[in-house]
Design an enzyme around this catalytic site. Structure first.
Site, PDB file in Angstrom:
ATOM      1  N   ARG A 183       0.821  -1.201   0.000  1.00  0.00           N
ATOM      2  CA  ARG A 183       0.000   0.000   0.000  1.00  0.00           C
ATOM      3  C   ARG A 183       0.869   1.271   0.000  1.00  0.00           C
ATOM      4  O   ARG A 183       0.582   2.264  -0.651  1.00  0.00           O
ATOM      5  CB  ARG A 183      -0.886  -0.034   1.254  1.00  0.00           C
ATOM      6  CG  ARG A 183      -1.831   1.145   1.412  1.00  0.00           C
ATOM      7  CD  ARG A 183      -3.024   0.977   0.545  1.00  0.00           C
ATOM      8  NE  ARG A 183      -3.908   2.124   0.577  1.00  0.00           N
ATOM      9  CZ  ARG A 183      -4.822   2.351  -0.354  1.00  0.00           C
ATOM     10  NH1 ARG A 183      -4.973   1.524  -1.355  1.00  0.00           N
ATOM     11  NH2 ARG A 183      -5.596   3.396  -0.270  1.00  0.00           N
TER      12      ARG A 183
ATOM     13  N   ASP B 169      -3.796  -4.516   2.417  1.00  0.00           N
ATOM     14  CA  ASP B 169      -4.831  -5.458   2.835  1.00  0.00           C
ATOM     15  C   ASP B 169      -6.088  -5.345   1.993  1.00  0.00           C
ATOM     16  O   ASP B 169      -6.504  -4.252   1.625  1.00  0.00           O
ATOM     17  CB  ASP B 169      -5.184  -5.193   4.297  1.00  0.00           C
ATOM     18  CG  ASP B 169      -4.226  -5.901   5.224  1.00  0.00           C
ATOM     19  OD1 ASP B 169      -3.572  -6.856   4.765  1.00  0.00           O
ATOM     20  OD2 ASP B 169      -4.136  -5.503   6.393  1.00  0.00           O
TER      21      ASP B 169
HETATM   22  C1  LIG Z   1       0.135   2.339   4.847  1.00  0.00           C
HETATM   23  C2  LIG Z   1      -0.809   2.998   5.787  1.00  0.00           C
HETATM   24  O1  LIG Z   1      -0.488   4.023   6.384  1.00  0.00           O
HETATM   25  N1  LIG Z   1      -1.972   2.404   5.988  1.00  0.00           N
HETATM   26  C3  LIG Z   1      -2.935   2.950   6.910  1.00  0.00           C
HETATM   27  C4  LIG Z   1      -3.676   4.067   6.234  1.00  0.00           C
HETATM   28  O2  LIG Z   1      -4.242   3.540   5.044  1.00  0.00           O
HETATM   29  P1  LIG Z   1      -4.851   4.516   3.939  1.00  0.00           P
HETATM   30  O3  LIG Z   1      -4.106   5.805   3.931  1.00  0.00           O
HETATM   31  O4  LIG Z   1      -4.917   3.712   2.715  1.00  0.00           O
HETATM   32  O5  LIG Z   1      -6.293   4.772   4.502  1.00  0.00           O
HETATM   33  P2  LIG Z   1      -7.190   6.091   4.372  1.00  0.00           P
HETATM   34  O6  LIG Z   1      -6.923   6.969   5.549  1.00  0.00           O
HETATM   35  O7  LIG Z   1      -7.041   6.659   3.016  1.00  0.00           O
HETATM   36  O8  LIG Z   1      -8.659   5.496   4.485  1.00  0.00           O
HETATM   37  C5  LIG Z   1      -8.960   4.325   5.171  1.00  0.00           C
HETATM   38  C6  LIG Z   1     -10.426   3.967   4.969  1.00  0.00           C
HETATM   39  O9  LIG Z   1     -11.197   4.777   5.776  1.00  0.00           O
HETATM   40  C7  LIG Z   1     -12.121   5.499   5.016  1.00  0.00           C
HETATM   41  N2  LIG Z   1     -12.192   6.839   5.619  1.00  0.00           N
HETATM   42  C8  LIG Z   1     -11.043   7.557   5.824  1.00  0.00           C
HETATM   43  C9  LIG Z   1     -11.101   8.818   6.387  1.00  0.00           C
HETATM   44  C10 LIG Z   1     -12.340   9.334   6.745  1.00  0.00           C
HETATM   45  O10 LIG Z   1     -12.439  10.472   7.224  1.00  0.00           O
HETATM   46  N3  LIG Z   1     -13.454   8.590   6.567  1.00  0.00           N
HETATM   47  C11 LIG Z   1     -13.399   7.334   6.002  1.00  0.00           C
HETATM   48  O11 LIG Z   1     -14.418   6.673   5.846  1.00  0.00           O
HETATM   49  C12 LIG Z   1     -11.578   5.509   3.603  1.00  0.00           C
HETATM   50  O12 LIG Z   1     -12.593   5.649   2.629  1.00  0.00           O
HETATM   51  C13 LIG Z   1     -10.917   4.153   3.539  1.00  0.00           C
HETATM   52  O13 LIG Z   1     -11.819   3.132   3.254  1.00  0.00           O
HETATM   53  O14 LIG Z   1      -4.699   4.564   7.115  1.00  0.00           O
HETATM   54  C14 LIG Z   1      -5.696   3.595   7.468  1.00  0.00           C
HETATM   55  C15 LIG Z   1      -6.739   4.316   8.318  1.00  0.00           C
HETATM   56  O15 LIG Z   1      -6.205   4.724   9.542  1.00  0.00           O
HETATM   57  C16 LIG Z   1      -5.029   2.426   8.181  1.00  0.00           C
HETATM   58  O16 LIG Z   1      -6.000   1.425   8.386  1.00  0.00           O
HETATM   59  C17 LIG Z   1      -3.880   1.847   7.367  1.00  0.00           C
HETATM   60  O17 LIG Z   1      -3.134   0.964   8.170  1.00  0.00           O
HETATM   61  C1  LIG Z   2      -4.344  -1.935   6.819  1.00  0.00           C
HETATM   62  C2  LIG Z   2      -3.071  -1.898   7.161  1.00  0.00           C
HETATM   63  O1  LIG Z   2      -2.028  -1.769   6.324  1.00  0.00           O
HETATM   64  P1  LIG Z   2      -2.011  -1.370   4.757  1.00  0.00           P
HETATM   65  O2  LIG Z   2      -2.591   0.000   4.664  1.00  0.00           O
HETATM   66  O3  LIG Z   2      -0.554  -1.399   4.434  1.00  0.00           O
HETATM   67  O4  LIG Z   2      -2.810  -2.410   4.027  1.00  0.00           O
HETATM   68  C3  LIG Z   2      -2.643  -1.999   8.586  1.00  0.00           C
HETATM   69  O5  LIG Z   2      -1.463  -1.690   8.862  1.00  0.00           O
HETATM   70  O6  LIG Z   2      -3.450  -2.380   9.447  1.00  0.00           O
END
Ligand SMILES: CC(=O)N[C@H]1[C@@H](OP(=O)(O)OP(=O)(O)OC[C@H]2O[C@@H](n3ccc(=O)[nH]c3=O)[C@H](O)[C@@H]2O)O[C@H](CO)[C@@H](O)[C@@H]1O
Ligand SMILES: C=C(OP(=O)(O)O)C(=O)O
Length: 436
Positions: free
Chosen positions: A97, A121
């Site tokens: 990711r 994931d």
């Molecule tokens: C590599 C990395 O750093 N991965 C982390 C990062 O993933 P990542 O940056 O990919 O995750 P995002 O913060 O973009 O979003 C996570 C999920 O939450 C949803 N969403 C997000 C923000 C919001 O205000 N409302 C909402 O519904 C998004 O649509 C998505 O389905 O942040 C996630 C959320 O803490 C964590 O689970 C992951 O471990």
């Molecule tokens: C969801 C996770 O990781 P990633 O965003 O790398 O899939 C995690 O660290 O729990």
């Protein structure tokens, strides 16, 4: 596909040293592309995802020097931009990711950034709109090849602007910040994510010469500079790993001290475990968890209604610990509702816990209701496959508490975020064996 064989039912005892934070490391490693000067990073965890990103950087032409077990120096003074168009890049970039955060720094420094749809994931939809909408607002041209799932942005110059993110995306905010640090003029990012990972990234960028204010809040102001220089950075202990050790200690009735946790950065994590009735003491910068010989009792709300634990953008409770809270609740005294708001496929692993004898009702893809056994009945050992990193560690905790010998397949999912987990568990008395 690797496998763990675990003989459960043994109490553990000893000290645990948390690894450097995976999600911070992934941001910080991408930021080395922002300068041609050397950048030294300490407390880098030795885990699959981080090693994949380091490999990707070295394929991009970044000089990588290992200074010691967890210290590296990177120098991006001769980046091979042609590699971005290669088949190898498409394969390696898909492997995790965190690779998505290469795009922001590449765009800022070289005017172009490409990435295949990144891995990570499979825990529900994981869109990238926030990232690319941010780059477009800064003036980049966006293209997407649907057949190859290949994203690209290009810009001769980026220009600061005001943006209100459609969601507080963690990697999205990091990407946009890294793109904006060398944009012309001032960028303001509202509804920015503000996890410790992001704060650490911003502090490092400031040490490199960036001008960022509002660090730790959801409004970041960035005044673009023409170039950044080298620095040295230390990654914080991994708060998700610390939460995992807390859950593991309680559920296996083990006496464990987690050393040097950077307690002040843990946000709601300690108080959330306390709501499950788990005793944890702050001792300096360590967390001491006594053996919970008499179990632990879930607190209700003040009005007597059933506790709900749900995720929210920081400083809310992190979604990455909900699977661990859920498994720990299966042996608590009392009931709770887990509400996983962010990800829609992250709770399906409860089927395995139900097979082991846990009392859980999966109400819908986002909510599970757990009725604790209060250790009156142990979970039964079984054979299972780890579907994602946090479900994997939760199943491992379940197996360590269960009666008998369990098998967990696909442990690469655990290895991608937990350094030498079997070795460290053995040191505190766990009966665990790795079969590759
Ligand atoms: C590599 C990395 O750093 N991965 C982390 C990062 O993933 P990542 O940056 O990919 O995750 P995002 O913060 O973009 O979003 C996570 C999920 O939450 C949803 N969403 C997000 C923000 C919001 O205000 N409302 C909402 O519904 C998004 O649509 C998505 O389905 O942040 C996630 C959320 O803490 C964590 O689970 C992951 O471990
Ligand atoms: C969801 C996770 O990781 P990633 O965003 O790398 O899939 C995690 O660290 O729990």
């Amino acid at each position: 596909m690797g496998t763990f064989i675990i003989e459960g039912g043994h109490a553990l005892k000893g000290d645990i040293h948390p690894q450097g934070a995976k999600n911070e490391a992934l941001q910080i490693l991408c930021a080395v592309l922002l300068t041609s000067d050397p950048v030294t990073i300490n407390n880098v965890p030795d885990i699959i995802d981080v090693n994949k990103l380091i490999d990707l950087l070295s394929h991009l032409g970044v000089k990588v020097t290992k200074n010691g077990t967890s210290s590296y120096t990177f120098q991006a003074d001769n980046v091979d931009l042609d590699f971005l168009q290669s088949e190898d890049y498409k394969i390696l970039g898909r492997g995790l990711r965190g690779s998505i955060m290469l795009v922001g720094p590449l765009l800022a420094r070289f005017g172009q950034g490409f990435i295949p749809r990144p891995g990570g994931d499979k825990i529900g939809r994981r869109r990238l709109d926030t990232h690319f909408e941010g780059f477009i607002k800064l003036g980049a041209k966006f293209r997407y090849n649907k057949e190859e799932y290949f994203y690209g942005v290009e810009a001769e110059e980026l220009t600061g602007t005001h943006m209100l993110l459609d969601e507080a995306s963690v990697t999205g905010t990091a990407n946009i910040v890294m793109a904006a640090v060398m944009a012309k003029g001032i960028t303001t990012i509202y509804n920015a994510a503000c996890e410790p990972y992001l704060q650490q990234l911003c502090k490092m960028l400031v040490r490199m010469g960036a001008k960022i204010s509002g660090i730790g809040s959801n409004l970041l102001t960035i005044e673009g500079v023409s170039e950044l220089g080298g620095t040295e950075h230390r990654i914080l202990p991994d708060m998700i790993e610390i939460g995992s050790w807390i859950g593991l200690a309680a559920m296996t009735k083990s006496e464990v001290t987690i050393k040097n946790v950077a307690y002040d950065e843990l946000g709601l994590i300690p108080s959330t475990f306390r709501k499950l009735g788990i005793t944890l003491e702050r001792r300096g910068d360590d967390v001491y968890i006594p053996a919970h010989k008499d179990g632990y009792e879930i607190q209700n709300y003040i009005d007597g209604s059933i506790l709900t634990i749900s995720d929210a953008p920081w400083p809310g409770f992190t979604p990455d610990l909900l699977s661990i809270v859920l498994v720990v609740a299966t042996q608590a005294r009392g009931s709770l509702l887990i509400h996983q708001k962010m990800f829609e496929s992250r709770l399906f692993f409860v089927d395995k816990l139900i097979d082991m004898g846990a009392k859980i009702i999966l109400c819908d893809p986002h909510r599970a209701s757990v009725i604790g056994h209060d250790f009156q009945s142990s979970l039964k050992a079984t054979t299972m496959t780890s579907p994602d990193i946090r479900a994997g560690i939760s199943l491992l905790i379940a197996a360590l508490s269960a009666k008998g010998t369990s098998t967990i397949h696909n442990i690469e999912q655990i290895d991608r975020g937990y350094q030498n987990i079997d070795g460290r568990l053995k040191q505190i008395g766990a009966h665990i064996q790795r079969i590759s």
